[in-house]
Write a protein that holds these residues in place. Structure first.
Motif, PDB file in Angstrom:
ATOM      1  N   SER A   9       0.770  -1.065   0.297  1.00  0.00           N
ATOM      2  CA  SER A   9       0.037  -0.006  -0.178  1.00  0.00           C
ATOM      3  C   SER A   9       0.638   1.323  -0.433  1.00  0.00           C
ATOM      4  O   SER A   9       0.359   2.272  -0.657  1.00  0.00           O
ATOM      5  CB  SER A   9      -0.865   0.213   1.332  1.00  0.00           C
ATOM      6  OG  SER A   9       0.096   0.203   2.207  1.00  0.00           O
ATOM      7  N   GLY A  10       2.202   1.128   0.419  1.00  0.00           N
ATOM      8  CA  GLY A  10       2.690   2.859   0.660  1.00  0.00           C
ATOM      9  C   GLY A  10       2.763   2.809   2.561  1.00  0.00           C
ATOM     10  O   GLY A  10       3.119   3.466   2.731  1.00  0.00           O
ATOM     11  N   LYS A  11       0.788   3.400   2.473  1.00  0.00           N
ATOM     12  CA  LYS A  11       1.094   3.917   3.130  1.00  0.00           C
ATOM     13  C   LYS A  11       0.867   2.839   4.301  1.00  0.00           C
ATOM     14  O   LYS A  11      -0.215   2.263   3.940  1.00  0.00           O
ATOM     15  CB  LYS A  11      -0.602   4.974   3.420  1.00  0.00           C
ATOM     16  CG  LYS A  11      -0.803   5.839   4.360  1.00  0.00           C
ATOM     17  CD  LYS A  11      -1.926   6.710   3.874  1.00  0.00           C
ATOM     18  CE  LYS A  11      -2.226   7.633   4.689  1.00  0.00           C
ATOM     19  NZ  LYS A  11      -2.810   6.849   6.643  1.00  0.00           N
ATOM     20  N   GLY A  12       0.676   3.452   5.828  1.00  0.00           N
ATOM     21  CA  GLY A  12       1.229   2.454   6.938  1.00  0.00           C
ATOM     22  C   GLY A  12      -0.832   2.611   7.588  1.00  0.00           C
ATOM     23  O   GLY A  12      -1.526   3.671   7.097  1.00  0.00           O
ATOM     24  N   GLY A  13      -1.076   1.384   7.762  1.00  0.00           N
ATOM     25  CA  GLY A  13      -2.242   1.694   9.031  1.00  0.00           C
ATOM     26  C   GLY A  13      -3.788   1.142   7.711  1.00  0.00           C
ATOM     27  O   GLY A  13      -5.282   1.601   8.282  1.00  0.00           O
ATOM     28  N   VAL A  14      -3.255   0.782   6.475  1.00  0.00           N
ATOM     29  CA  VAL A  14      -4.959   1.549   5.468  1.00  0.00           C
ATOM     30  C   VAL A  14      -4.991  -0.685   5.411  1.00  0.00           C
ATOM     31  O   VAL A  14      -6.409  -0.328   5.150  1.00  0.00           O
ATOM     32  CB  VAL A  14      -4.802   0.401   4.184  1.00  0.00           C
ATOM     33  CG1 VAL A  14      -3.935   2.907   4.469  1.00  0.00           C
ATOM     34  CG2 VAL A  14      -3.407   0.884   4.035  1.00  0.00           C
ATOM     35  N   GLY A  15      -3.981  -1.255   6.535  1.00  0.00           N
ATOM     36  CA  GLY A  15      -5.532  -2.771   6.449  1.00  0.00           C
ATOM     37  C   GLY A  15      -4.565  -3.969   5.765  1.00  0.00           C
ATOM     38  O   GLY A  15      -4.522  -4.635   5.197  1.00  0.00           O
ATOM     39  N   LYS A  16      -2.789  -3.578   5.912  1.00  0.00           N
ATOM     40  CA  LYS A  16      -2.386  -5.086   4.867  1.00  0.00           C
ATOM     41  C   LYS A  16      -2.830  -5.797   4.974  1.00  0.00           C
ATOM     42  O   LYS A  16      -2.835  -7.340   5.124  1.00  0.00           O
ATOM     43  CB  LYS A  16      -0.757  -4.406   4.582  1.00  0.00           C
ATOM     44  CG  LYS A  16      -1.291  -2.845   3.694  1.00  0.00           C
ATOM     45  CD  LYS A  16       1.057  -2.693   3.176  1.00  0.00           C
ATOM     46  CE  LYS A  16       1.634  -1.881   4.475  1.00  0.00           C
ATOM     47  NZ  LYS A  16       0.521  -0.716   5.390  1.00  0.00           N
ATOM     48  N   THR A  17      -1.760  -6.335   6.585  1.00  0.00           N
ATOM     49  CA  THR A  17      -2.420  -7.199   7.527  1.00  0.00           C
ATOM     50  C   THR A  17      -2.967  -7.731   7.569  1.00  0.00           C
ATOM     51  O   THR A  17      -3.442  -9.148   6.936  1.00  0.00           O
ATOM     52  CB  THR A  17      -1.070  -6.868   8.787  1.00  0.00           C
ATOM     53  OG1 THR A  17      -0.235  -6.257   8.814  1.00  0.00           O
ATOM     54  CG2 THR A  17      -1.186  -8.693   9.255  1.00  0.00           C
ATOM     55  N   THR A  18      -4.616  -7.303   7.535  1.00  0.00           N
ATOM     56  CA  THR A  18      -5.579  -7.507   8.316  1.00  0.00           C
ATOM     57  C   THR A  18      -6.082  -8.576   6.895  1.00  0.00           C
ATOM     58  O   THR A  18      -6.458  -9.465   6.871  1.00  0.00           O
ATOM     59  CB  THR A  18      -6.484  -6.365   8.182  1.00  0.00           C
ATOM     60  OG1 THR A  18      -6.269  -6.516   9.428  1.00  0.00           O
ATOM     61  CG2 THR A  18      -8.265  -6.512   8.471  1.00  0.00           C
ATOM     62  N   SER A  19      -5.476  -7.645   5.346  1.00  0.00           N
ATOM     63  CA  SER A  19      -6.234  -7.972   4.045  1.00  0.00           C
ATOM     64  C   SER A  19      -5.425  -9.473   4.058  1.00  0.00           C
ATOM     65  O   SER A  19      -5.917 -10.403   3.350  1.00  0.00           O
ATOM     66  CB  SER A  19      -5.763  -7.100   3.197  1.00  0.00           C
ATOM     67  OG  SER A  19      -7.128  -6.049   2.892  1.00  0.00           O
ATOM     68  N   THR A  20      -3.940  -9.590   4.392  1.00  0.00           N
ATOM     69  CA  THR A  20      -3.646 -10.475   3.343  1.00  0.00           C
ATOM     70  C   THR A  20      -3.883 -12.052   4.551  1.00  0.00           C
ATOM     71  O   THR A  20      -4.397 -12.902   4.366  1.00  0.00           O
ATOM     72  CB  THR A  20      -1.688 -10.397   4.380  1.00  0.00           C
ATOM     73  OG1 THR A  20      -1.493  -9.700   3.972  1.00  0.00           O
ATOM     74  CG2 THR A  20      -0.677 -11.456   4.029  1.00  0.00           C
ATOM     75  N   ALA A  21      -4.058 -11.421   6.073  1.00  0.00           N
ATOM     76  CA  ALA A  21      -4.499 -12.823   6.715  1.00  0.00           C
ATOM     77  C   ALA A  21      -6.367 -13.223   6.380  1.00  0.00           C
ATOM     78  O   ALA A  21      -6.748 -14.852   6.174  1.00  0.00           O
ATOM     79  CB  ALA A  21      -5.089 -12.044   8.471  1.00  0.00           C
ATOM     80  N   ALA A  22      -7.030 -12.267   6.215  1.00  0.00           N
ATOM     81  CA  ALA A  22      -8.356 -12.869   5.581  1.00  0.00           C
ATOM     82  C   ALA A  22      -8.036 -13.437   3.966  1.00  0.00           C
ATOM     83  O   ALA A  22      -9.449 -14.296   3.994  1.00  0.00           O
ATOM     84  CB  ALA A  22      -8.913 -11.393   5.143  1.00  0.00           C
ATOM     85  N   ALA A 122       4.565  -1.140   5.891  1.00  0.00           N
ATOM     86  CA  ALA A 122       4.525   0.607   5.115  1.00  0.00           C
ATOM     87  C   ALA A 122       5.830   0.930   4.471  1.00  0.00           C
ATOM     88  O   ALA A 122       7.192   0.580   4.873  1.00  0.00           O
ATOM     89  CB  ALA A 122       4.153   1.487   6.375  1.00  0.00           C
ATOM     90  N   GLY A 123       5.635   2.033   3.481  1.00  0.00           N
ATOM     91  CA  GLY A 123       6.995   3.025   3.178  1.00  0.00           C
ATOM     92  C   GLY A 123       7.454   2.198   2.236  1.00  0.00           C
ATOM     93  O   GLY A 123       6.857   1.189   1.114  1.00  0.00           O
TER      94      GLY A 123
END
Lengths: 271, 229
Positions: A9-22, A122-123
């Motif tokens: 995503s680039g930006k942090g806190g948008v839901g990458k980890t939640t989405s990966t797990a889901a 992120a980053g």
């Protein structure tokens, strides 16, 4: 043929980890053999969301450095037998990752799994670059707000230039996943609309995940939202996204929470 | 038959022409002089290509066979001698280039033959995918984008910039001093527009222009932006 998919995503806190797990859990539910890798070395979270934090012995860095074998570091999910986790190290930082080491692990995992999901930090630095380096496909997680959209655009540019596929003149297949979407607020113009986001990013849409308390609830109990409450709105949205990833054509809708008759009556009375 | 015979009898016309020719002035030793020509040729192989050349032998005293050898040596270097001057006609044979007289001095533009090599025409750049945030595109010629230019992206062009999508980033045209360069876009939401160093930021761009097809150009030191209709 194994597929390497980076969730970024680039930006942090948008839901990458939640989405990966889901997404990982939903893919595993269809019978695919799935591994999710946490690339956020030093700030690992995927183990918590997957509910495996107390079973971590070896991690990604140990394998990169040859301290442990891949089979020793892989953690099998307790609920789904074809879902595995390769956790990140919490004590090291991203400089401990090497291009060659990551390449070897991905090559090895390709022989053992159908899907390899890389949870990017992120980053746009080393960690994020190595997470996307060997990807065949990418899910770009975006929130309906301008800063997230611009960062996603930056990441798409990097997917088109810094990946192995891009360097070989091929293309990483990219999908936009919009998370934390609130239909009511979007209709009032308080959020960027789906059309605005897609117009800016010029990338196909994989799914729209509605803003929901279910996501936080699931994280807190250490369960991917698609396992914790299959009937919840975000779980259905992720399941639809997975069907699209697997090549099915599914009509694009924003799932809403189903309310029982009693709930609806009570809700009306309370209002 | 008569008609054809009449036609051939017509007097033919001649016209005068004058050309600037390179005059080669060999000095002794001839071998050393030829070496210097080789050095020049090694630096720019096309230096003498297509240039009329004359051999001025006034500085040397060569025999007939030496002149023949010199002409042959030059021919091997792709230098064809049109005429010879500064030598007694008795030293020349009929197979050699004719003897010339009445040549006048003129200035030669020294850099002329090098120009096409050192300064190739700027090539225009075509991008068929969107320019993403953080990307920086640079071209000495024109830049055409078949897509949008994202916020946080920038395009620097020596010539004009054409964007067949929304321009949300920065566009800098005429960056190497081209005042005639222009910027065209389908939808103007730019962060900054610049032509030859004169710029306008998003704040200064008229709000009524926003989201419309527009072009920007330079009038003196003023940048003008107008809708494309």
């Amino acid at each position: 043929m194994a597929k390497v998919l980076v969730v970024t995503s680039g930006k942090g806190g948008v839901g990458k980890t939640t989405s990966t797990a889901a997404l990982g859990a939903a893919l595993a539910q269809t019978g695919e053999k799935v591994v999710v890798i946490d690339f956020d070395v030093g700030l690992r979270n995927l183990d918590l969301v997957m509910g495996a934090e107390r079973r971590v012995v070896f991690d990604l860095i140990n394998v990169v450095q040859g301290v442990a074998k891949l089979s020793q570091a892989l953690i099998r999910d307790k609920r789904l037998e074809n879902l595995w986790l390769l956790p990140a190290s919490q004590t090291r930082d991203k400089d401990a990752l090497t291009d060659e080491g990551v390449g070897n692990i991905i090559t090895d995992l390709r022989t053992k799994f159908d899907w390899i999901l890389c949870d990017s930090p992120a980053g746009i630095e080393r960690g994020a670059l190595l997470a996307m380096r060997y990807a065949d496909e990418a899910v770009i997680v975006t929130n309906p707000e301008v800063s997230s959209v611009r960062d996603s655009d930056r990441i798409i540019g990097m997917l088109d230039s810094k990946t192995v596929k891009a360097e070989q003149g091929e293309r990483v297949e990219k999908h936009v996943l919009i998370t934390r979407y609130d239909s009511a607020r979007a209709s009032r113009g308080e959020m960027l609309s789906i059309d605005d986001i897609l117009e800016i990013l010029a990338t196909p849409l994989l799914g729209i995940i509605p803003e929901s308390q279910e996501v936080l609830l699931a994280s807190n109990v250490g369960s991917p939202v698609t396992l914790n409450n299959v009937a919840s709105a975000p779980a259905r949205a992720y399941t639809d996204a997975v069907r699209r990833l697997m090549g099915e054509t599914v009509a694009m809708t924003v799932p809403v929470e189903r309310k029982g008759l009693m709930n609806r009556l009570l809700g009306r009375r309370a209002a | 038959m008569d008609a054809i015979a009449k036609a051939t009898r017509q007097s033919f016309r001649m016209r005068g022409r004058s050309y600037v020719a390179l005059a080669f002035c060999p000095v002794v030793p001839i071998a050393g002089w030829l070496e210097e020509i080789d050095i020049t040729l090694a630096r720019s192989p096309g230096f003498f290509a297509g240039k009329p050349a004359v051999l001025d032998l006034s500085a040397v005293d060569l025999s007939q066979s030496a002149i023949a050898h010199l002409i042959k040596s030059l021919e091997q270097r792709n230098i064809r001698i049109l005429g010879i001057e500064g030598v007694d006609a008795a030293h020349l044979t009929t197979s050699m280039p004719p003897l010339l007289a009445g040549g006048r001095h003129c200035l030669l533009v020294q850099n002329e033959p090098k120009k096409p090599e050192s300064k190739p025409k700027p090539i225009s750049l075509l991008l068929d995918s969107p320019v993403r945030s953080g990307q920086s595109i640079f071209s000495e010629g024109d830049v055409t984008v078949l897509g949008s230019v994202a916020s946080g992206a920038e395009i620097v062009a020596g010539g004009s910039i054409h964007v067949y999508g929304a321009l949300r980033g920065r566009a800098m045209a005429g960056s190497s001093g081209n005042v005639a360069a222009r910027i065209f876009c389908q939808k103007i939401e730019a962060e900054l527009l610049a032509i030859n160093g004169y710029y306008q930021t998003a704040e200064e761009i008229d709000v009524t222009l926003r989201n419309r097809p527009a072009q920007a150009w330079l009038e003196g030191t003023n940048m003008k932006i107008a809708p494309l209709s």
